[in-house]
Design a protein around this motif. Sequence first.
Motif, PDB file in Angstrom:
ATOM      1  N   ASP A  49      -3.323  56.710  -6.409  1.00  0.00           N
ATOM      2  CA  ASP A  49      -4.688  56.952  -5.956  1.00  0.00           C
ATOM      3  C   ASP A  49      -5.545  55.703  -6.154  1.00  0.00           C
ATOM      4  O   ASP A  49      -6.348  55.340  -5.279  1.00  0.00           O
ATOM      5  CB  ASP A  49      -5.300  58.137  -6.708  1.00  0.00           C
ATOM      6  N   GLU A  50      -5.375  55.045  -7.294  1.00  0.00           N
ATOM      7  CA  GLU A  50      -6.126  53.816  -7.541  1.00  0.00           C
ATOM      8  C   GLU A  50      -5.715  52.722  -6.549  1.00  0.00           C
ATOM      9  O   GLU A  50      -6.545  51.930  -6.100  1.00  0.00           O
ATOM     10  CB  GLU A  50      -5.896  53.331  -8.972  1.00  0.00           C
ATOM     11  N   LEU A  51      -4.439  52.692  -6.204  1.00  0.00           N
ATOM     12  CA  LEU A  51      -3.951  51.721  -5.224  1.00  0.00           C
ATOM     13  C   LEU A  51      -4.646  51.908  -3.891  1.00  0.00           C
ATOM     14  O   LEU A  51      -5.163  50.945  -3.300  1.00  0.00           O
ATOM     15  CB  LEU A  51      -2.445  51.876  -5.067  1.00  0.00           C
ATOM     16  N   LEU A  52      -4.670  53.124  -3.382  1.00  0.00           N
ATOM     17  CA  LEU A  52      -5.280  53.387  -2.086  1.00  0.00           C
ATOM     18  C   LEU A  52      -6.783  53.116  -2.118  1.00  0.00           C
ATOM     19  O   LEU A  52      -7.344  52.581  -1.154  1.00  0.00           O
ATOM     20  CB  LEU A  52      -5.004  54.833  -1.670  1.00  0.00           C
ATOM     21  N   ALA A  53      -7.429  53.464  -3.235  1.00  0.00           N
ATOM     22  CA  ALA A  53      -8.864  53.202  -3.363  1.00  0.00           C
ATOM     23  C   ALA A  53      -9.128  51.698  -3.366  1.00  0.00           C
ATOM     24  O   ALA A  53     -10.090  51.217  -2.757  1.00  0.00           O
ATOM     25  CB  ALA A  53      -9.412  53.844  -4.633  1.00  0.00           C
ATOM     26  N   ALA A  54      -8.277  50.942  -4.054  1.00  0.00           N
ATOM     27  CA  ALA A  54      -8.463  49.490  -4.138  1.00  0.00           C
ATOM     28  C   ALA A  54      -8.300  48.827  -2.776  1.00  0.00           C
ATOM     29  O   ALA A  54      -9.026  47.890  -2.437  1.00  0.00           O
ATOM     30  CB  ALA A  54      -7.473  48.893  -5.140  1.00  0.00           C
ATOM     31  N   VAL A  55      -7.352  49.315  -1.986  1.00  0.00           N
ATOM     32  CA  VAL A  55      -7.127  48.744  -0.653  1.00  0.00           C
ATOM     33  C   VAL A  55      -8.340  48.977   0.241  1.00  0.00           C
ATOM     34  O   VAL A  55      -8.666  48.145   1.098  1.00  0.00           O
ATOM     35  CB  VAL A  55      -5.863  49.363  -0.015  1.00  0.00           C
ATOM     36  N   ARG A  56      -9.013  50.084   0.021  1.00  0.00           N
ATOM     37  CA  ARG A  56     -10.179  50.397   0.847  1.00  0.00           C
ATOM     38  C   ARG A  56     -11.419  49.605   0.437  1.00  0.00           C
ATOM     39  O   ARG A  56     -12.358  49.482   1.224  1.00  0.00           O
ATOM     40  CB  ARG A  56     -10.476  51.900   0.778  1.00  0.00           C
ATOM     41  N   THR A  57     -11.426  49.070  -0.779  1.00  0.00           N
ATOM     42  CA  THR A  57     -12.617  48.372  -1.267  1.00  0.00           C
ATOM     43  C   THR A  57     -12.414  46.866  -1.436  1.00  0.00           C
ATOM     44  O   THR A  57     -13.375  46.152  -1.701  1.00  0.00           O
ATOM     45  CB  THR A  57     -13.082  48.964  -2.613  1.00  0.00           C
ATOM     46  N   HIS A  58     -11.194  46.381  -1.307  1.00  0.00           N
ATOM     47  CA  HIS A  58     -10.913  44.962  -1.451  1.00  0.00           C
ATOM     48  C   HIS A  58     -10.143  44.464  -0.230  1.00  0.00           C
ATOM     49  O   HIS A  58      -9.408  45.225   0.408  1.00  0.00           O
ATOM     50  CB  HIS A  58     -10.080  44.659  -2.697  1.00  0.00           C
ATOM     51  N   ARG A  59     -10.307  43.194   0.078  1.00  0.00           N
ATOM     52  CA  ARG A  59      -9.508  42.584   1.136  1.00  0.00           C
ATOM     53  C   ARG A  59      -8.214  42.095   0.507  1.00  0.00           C
ATOM     54  O   ARG A  59      -8.219  41.172  -0.307  1.00  0.00           O
ATOM     55  CB  ARG A  59     -10.268  41.420   1.785  1.00  0.00           C
ATOM     56  N   VAL A  60      -7.115  42.725   0.869  1.00  0.00           N
ATOM     57  CA  VAL A  60      -5.819  42.466   0.235  1.00  0.00           C
ATOM     58  C   VAL A  60      -4.824  41.992   1.282  1.00  0.00           C
ATOM     59  O   VAL A  60      -4.723  42.571   2.366  1.00  0.00           O
ATOM     60  CB  VAL A  60      -5.288  43.744  -0.462  1.00  0.00           C
ATOM     61  N   ASP A  61      -4.081  40.941   0.950  1.00  0.00           N
ATOM     62  CA  ASP A  61      -3.025  40.448   1.837  1.00  0.00           C
ATOM     63  C   ASP A  61      -1.674  41.059   1.500  1.00  0.00           C
ATOM     64  O   ASP A  61      -0.915  41.454   2.379  1.00  0.00           O
ATOM     65  CB  ASP A  61      -2.904  38.923   1.732  1.00  0.00           C
ATOM     66  N   VAL A  62      -1.357  41.118   0.202  1.00  0.00           N
ATOM     67  CA  VAL A  62      -0.053  41.600  -0.262  1.00  0.00           C
ATOM     68  C   VAL A  62      -0.250  42.576  -1.409  1.00  0.00           C
ATOM     69  O   VAL A  62      -0.976  42.279  -2.374  1.00  0.00           O
ATOM     70  CB  VAL A  62       0.839  40.433  -0.733  1.00  0.00           C
ATOM     71  N   ALA A  63       0.387  43.731  -1.326  1.00  0.00           N
ATOM     72  CA  ALA A  63       0.358  44.717  -2.412  1.00  0.00           C
ATOM     73  C   ALA A  63       1.751  44.804  -3.027  1.00  0.00           C
ATOM     74  O   ALA A  63       2.731  45.037  -2.325  1.00  0.00           O
ATOM     75  CB  ALA A  63      -0.063  46.088  -1.888  1.00  0.00           C
ATOM     76  N   LEU A  64       1.837  44.593  -4.345  1.00  0.00           N
ATOM     77  CA  LEU A  64       3.094  44.754  -5.080  1.00  0.00           C
ATOM     78  C   LEU A  64       3.036  46.103  -5.773  1.00  0.00           C
ATOM     79  O   LEU A  64       2.181  46.330  -6.634  1.00  0.00           O
ATOM     80  CB  LEU A  64       3.260  43.620  -6.099  1.00  0.00           C
ATOM     81  N   VAL A  65       3.951  46.988  -5.406  1.00  0.00           N
ATOM     82  CA  VAL A  65       3.846  48.386  -5.801  1.00  0.00           C
ATOM     83  C   VAL A  65       5.069  48.846  -6.590  1.00  0.00           C
ATOM     84  O   VAL A  65       6.199  48.759  -6.095  1.00  0.00           O
ATOM     85  CB  VAL A  65       3.678  49.288  -4.551  1.00  0.00           C
ATOM     86  N   ASP A  66       4.848  49.342  -7.797  1.00  0.00           N
ATOM     87  CA  ASP A  66       5.917  49.989  -8.550  1.00  0.00           C
ATOM     88  C   ASP A  66       6.096  51.391  -7.992  1.00  0.00           C
ATOM     89  O   ASP A  66       5.130  52.002  -7.502  1.00  0.00           O
ATOM     90  CB  ASP A  66       5.548  50.047 -10.037  1.00  0.00           C
ATOM     91  N   GLY A  74       4.293  55.664  -6.494  1.00  0.00           N
ATOM     92  CA  GLY A  74       4.272  54.539  -5.582  1.00  0.00           C
ATOM     93  C   GLY A  74       4.783  54.865  -4.195  1.00  0.00           C
ATOM     94  O   GLY A  74       4.267  54.349  -3.200  1.00  0.00           O
ATOM     95  N   LEU A  75       5.798  55.719  -4.104  1.00  0.00           N
ATOM     96  CA  LEU A  75       6.349  56.060  -2.794  1.00  0.00           C
ATOM     97  C   LEU A  75       5.346  56.840  -1.956  1.00  0.00           C
ATOM     98  O   LEU A  75       5.166  56.571  -0.768  1.00  0.00           O
ATOM     99  CB  LEU A  75       7.636  56.858  -2.956  1.00  0.00           C
ATOM    100  N   SER A  76       4.689  57.815  -2.567  1.00  0.00           N
ATOM    101  CA  SER A  76       3.679  58.590  -1.839  1.00  0.00           C
ATOM    102  C   SER A  76       2.538  57.695  -1.383  1.00  0.00           C
ATOM    103  O   SER A  76       2.058  57.796  -0.249  1.00  0.00           O
ATOM    104  CB  SER A  76       3.135  59.710  -2.730  1.00  0.00           C
ATOM    105  N   ALA A  77       2.119  56.789  -2.277  1.00  0.00           N
ATOM    106  CA  ALA A  77       1.040  55.869  -1.931  1.00  0.00           C
ATOM    107  C   ALA A  77       1.482  54.907  -0.840  1.00  0.00           C
ATOM    108  O   ALA A  77       0.711  54.573   0.063  1.00  0.00           O
ATOM    109  CB  ALA A  77       0.595  55.106  -3.169  1.00  0.00           C
ATOM    110  N   LEU A  78       2.730  54.461  -0.917  1.00  0.00           N
ATOM    111  CA  LEU A  78       3.252  53.522   0.078  1.00  0.00           C
ATOM    112  C   LEU A  78       3.259  54.149   1.460  1.00  0.00           C
ATOM    113  O   LEU A  78       2.901  53.507   2.455  1.00  0.00           O
ATOM    114  CB  LEU A  78       4.659  53.084  -0.318  1.00  0.00           C
ATOM    115  N   ARG A  79       3.652  55.394   1.536  1.00  0.00           N
ATOM    116  CA  ARG A  79       3.679  56.082   2.838  1.00  0.00           C
ATOM    117  C   ARG A  79       2.287  56.133   3.449  1.00  0.00           C
ATOM    118  O   ARG A  79       2.100  55.889   4.649  1.00  0.00           O
ATOM    119  CB  ARG A  79       4.225  57.496   2.672  1.00  0.00           C
ATOM    120  N   GLU A  80       1.273  56.427   2.609  1.00  0.00           N
ATOM    121  CA  GLU A  80      -0.101  56.472   3.108  1.00  0.00           C
ATOM    122  C   GLU A  80      -0.634  55.076   3.401  1.00  0.00           C
ATOM    123  O   GLU A  80      -1.345  54.861   4.382  1.00  0.00           O
ATOM    124  CB  GLU A  80      -1.006  57.174   2.089  1.00  0.00           C
ATOM    125  N   LEU A  81      -0.272  54.131   2.548  1.00  0.00           N
ATOM    126  CA  LEU A  81      -0.776  52.768   2.685  1.00  0.00           C
ATOM    127  C   LEU A  81      -0.354  52.142   4.006  1.00  0.00           C
ATOM    128  O   LEU A  81      -1.167  51.558   4.724  1.00  0.00           O
ATOM    129  CB  LEU A  81      -0.278  51.915   1.517  1.00  0.00           C
TER     130      LEU A  81
END
Length: 229
Positions: A49-66, A74-81
Amino acid sequence: MTREVQAVDGGGPVRVLLADDEAVLRRGLRLLLEGGGTIRVVAEAGDGDELLAAVRTHRVDVALVDVQMPGKDGLSALRELTALPGAPVAAVLTTFDLDDYVTDALRFGAHGFLLKDADPDVLVRAVHDLAAGGAVLDPRITARLLPRLRSASDCAREAELVQALSARERQVLQLLAGGRSNADIGCRLGLTEATVKSYVSTVLSKLGAQNRVQAALIAQRVAGVGDRW
């Protein structure tokens, strides 16, 4: 639907988001990645949830996800991301005992697989390769994944698809499978980056691959990186 990665412009450091529930690991990765001045960690997340929120509020080029995190993993977030418009390139940061998760992450659109114990220089280079539109596959993970994926897929059909590519498309696939970015492929083949991007999109479509990582694994299953078809 295939998704070709947009390369990051050269106007500044690569903007990275770190998603891992271990704060100590995130701190270490931040120090490692930012040491050379070419990468800046713009956000951290302890769960999906924090990952998805951060992507919406920051300009990100690369996300490294556990993949293993509390709450939304991470898998659920990755699917949404990966379904978000303008989503950053996502790479899984994993360990050897998570092969099943890595296989799922591939289906969900991961463009890279990195191991937490990789050499620091390898991790830094991987982030830059991902930001430039390349695919990153740690050889140790690839070696473990290929036998499983080979037994679960129709290799003969994949070989037919590769053989059906034009000579130039096969050249592009070989370089893509080696983790080369569009710019690097263009330099090696004497093509403009826009032309390479068009070739890559065509190759992904013809192979039925959703992204460069899937195309790279198909290439490795059919012939092995660096071999000629």
